[in-house]
Design a protein around this motif. Structure first.
Motif, short mmCIF file in Angstrom:
data_model
loop_
_atom_site.label_atom_id
_atom_site.label_comp_id
_atom_site.label_asym_id
_atom_site.label_seq_id
_atom_site.Cartn_x
_atom_site.Cartn_y
_atom_site.Cartn_z
N SER A 186 46.20 -18.90 -11.08
CA SER A 186 47.12 -19.60 -11.97
C SER A 186 46.49 -20.91 -12.44
CB SER A 186 48.43 -19.91 -11.25
OG SER A 186 48.21 -20.88 -10.24
N GLU A 187 47.11 -21.49 -13.47
CA GLU A 187 46.65 -22.80 -13.94
C GLU A 187 46.72 -23.83 -12.81
OE1 GLU A 187 48.70 -26.24 -16.59
OE2 GLU A 187 48.36 -24.34 -17.65
N ASP A 188 47.82 -23.83 -12.07
CA ASP A 188 47.97 -24.80 -10.98
C ASP A 188 46.89 -24.62 -9.93
OD1 ASP A 188 50.15 -25.91 -12.20
OD2 ASP A 188 51.64 -24.89 -10.95
N GLU A 189 46.52 -23.39 -9.63
CA GLU A 189 45.47 -23.15 -8.64
C GLU A 189 44.14 -23.71 -9.12
OE1 GLU A 189 46.32 -19.07 -6.26
OE2 GLU A 189 46.21 -18.84 -8.43
N VAL A 225 43.54 -26.07 -11.45
CA VAL A 225 43.57 -27.53 -11.52
C VAL A 225 43.56 -28.12 -10.11
CG1 VAL A 225 44.91 -29.52 -12.29
CG2 VAL A 225 44.72 -27.50 -13.76
N GLY A 226 44.24 -27.47 -9.18
CA GLY A 226 44.23 -27.93 -7.80
C GLY A 226 42.84 -27.86 -7.18
N ARG A 280 40.91 -30.81 -8.48
CA ARG A 280 41.36 -32.07 -7.87
C ARG A 280 40.81 -32.20 -6.45
NH1 ARG A 280 46.58 -31.38 -8.55
NH2 ARG A 280 46.46 -32.19 -10.67
N LYS A 316 42.52 -29.41 -18.52
CA LYS A 316 43.10 -30.07 -17.35
C LYS A 316 42.11 -30.08 -16.18
CE LYS A 316 47.89 -29.03 -18.59
NZ LYS A 316 49.13 -28.30 -18.23
#
Length: 399
Positions: free
Chosen positions: A10-13, A15-16, A19, A72
């Motif tokens: 996923s996008e969150d994965e 970007v995480g 980070r 991102k």
């Protein structure tokens, strides 16, 4: 590799993952600068995280995601090591570009190894001659970031003219790594770790199917069924550059906060630096500038996506506005970074202070041609007032 065997994160994965890499990248940033190239180990970590697959076509093992996923990711990686993040930006955009070419190119590049990377040098330093079945390239193309890791070759740019000097097209040519020599001439004040070396090309034939127009934007050049490949090529590239520079500026704010929290002012009237109104004020202003620049990049990309996701091309007036406003990013975030760097006083200039390297990297990133706010401001304002666009413009408009 069969694309069906690859699970799309996923996008969150994604970007995480970026980070989480920030502290690790910061630890390696000095060594990256001294080596004048990103290490193989770091590139492998980016492979493992899936960053180079974000814009890669699914038929060759990619994720085919929204361009803002890459943007991102770059905004996070730039906080850790600007040079390493710059390599992800350049090497991560080109899988999108391969998706614009004849499918034979993707087969030739990735049929045996879908992790092969491609670098680039789009400025028309060399020459091109049209011949039967393709083109012949000659010249030296400068600043090919990440070329040491680009075993899949490079995209180089060149202009085609008529006999009387009229511009026909400005094209990108995919050239295999075996057909050029890398010249190590990258000795610079900032972004030294990008390994942006020169490519020397001599009498190399490029078949016509290994090219695409950099400046044309129509159904013929961006007519794929997947929305991603309807996005304007230069827009995706320019937005990625703006994103990574925004991340660099965010990294300067990170370092500044760490630097200022324990600091005491010489003036006893003020005491802790965190209570100094100028220290606080410059930090707040810098944060606002960087946040605004990042939001504009993401907003512009989302607006463009709203068209292509419906199967439409992005209208010209929208393209002009997006290109132009994103090109103000470098100057704006450089101003923000310099604002807080200046408040570090003498401490910020020592070579063992990472803020001076971060500042130099932002300086060079903001000098990139995609961040030319002076010329683009005049062009955008003129267009808004009804002036025609110049021939060979970057917006994909035929004039």
């Amino acid at each position: 590799m069969n694309s069906m065997t690859i699970a799309t994160p996923s996008e969150d994965e994604l970007v995480g993952r970026a980070r989480e890499m920030i502290p690790w990248l910061r630890e390696r940033a000095d060594a990256c600068e001294q080596a004048r190239m990103v290490s193989t180990e770091t590139i492998q970590a980016f492979h493992d995280a899936g960053f180079f697959r974000i814009l890669q076509p699914r038929r060759w093992g990619g994720y085919e995601m929204h361009p803002n996923v890459l943007n991102k990711v770059l905004m996070e990686l730039g906080r850790g090591c600007p040079s390493s993040a710059w390599n992800v930006m350049v090497l991560g955009v080109h899988p999108f570009e391969v998706g614009l070419l004849d499918p034979r190119c993707g087969d030739e590049l990735w049929s045996q190894d879908d992790t092969r990377l491609v670098s680039s040098s789009y400025a028309p330093f060399g020459t091109v001659k049209a011949v039967d079945g393709g083109y012949v390239l000659n010249g030296d193309w400068l600043t090919s970031s990440g070329c040491d890791h680009a075993h899949g070759g490079a995209f180089v740019g060149a202009r085609l003219f008529t006999d009387d000097g009229k511009l026909i097209d400005y094209k990108a040519f995919w050239i295999e790594a075996k057909d050029y020599e890398i010249i190590d001439d990258w000795h610079v004040v900032g972004l030294a770790g990008t390994g942006s070396k020169k490519l020397r090309i001599r009498d190399v034939f490029i078949p016509a199917y290994r090219t695409h127009s950099i400046i044309n934007y129509d159904q013929d050049s961006h007519g794929g069924l997947n929305p991603l490949y309807k996005m304007p090529f230069l827009y995706v590239f320019y937005a990625a550059v703006s994103s990574v520079i925004t991340g660099m500026a965010r990294g300067m704010v990170d370092l500044y906060v760490e630097h200022m929290k324990p600091r005491q002012n010489i003036s006893q009237a003020v005491g802790a630096a965190t209570q100094n109104p100028f220290v606080k004020g410059k930090l707040g202003e810098a944060e606002a500038k960087i946040t605004g620049a990042a939001a504009r990049i993401l907003m512009n990309t989302d607006e463009a996506w709203s068209y292509v996701s419906r199967g439409e091309l992005v209208p010209l007036d929208v393209r002009v506005r997006h290109f132009a406003t994103n090109m103000f990013t470098g100057g704006e975030v450089f101003e923000a970074a310099h604002m807080v760097f200046k408040k570090t006083a003498t401490r910020g200039v020592w070579l063992n202070n990472p803020m001076q390297r971060q500042m130099r990297d932002i300086l060079v990133g903001a000098n990139h041609i995609t961040q030319n706010q002076d010329d683009i401001g005049d062009l955008l304002g003129g267009y808004m007032l009804g002036n025609p666009l110049p021939a060979g413009n970057q917006f994909g408009a035929r004039v």
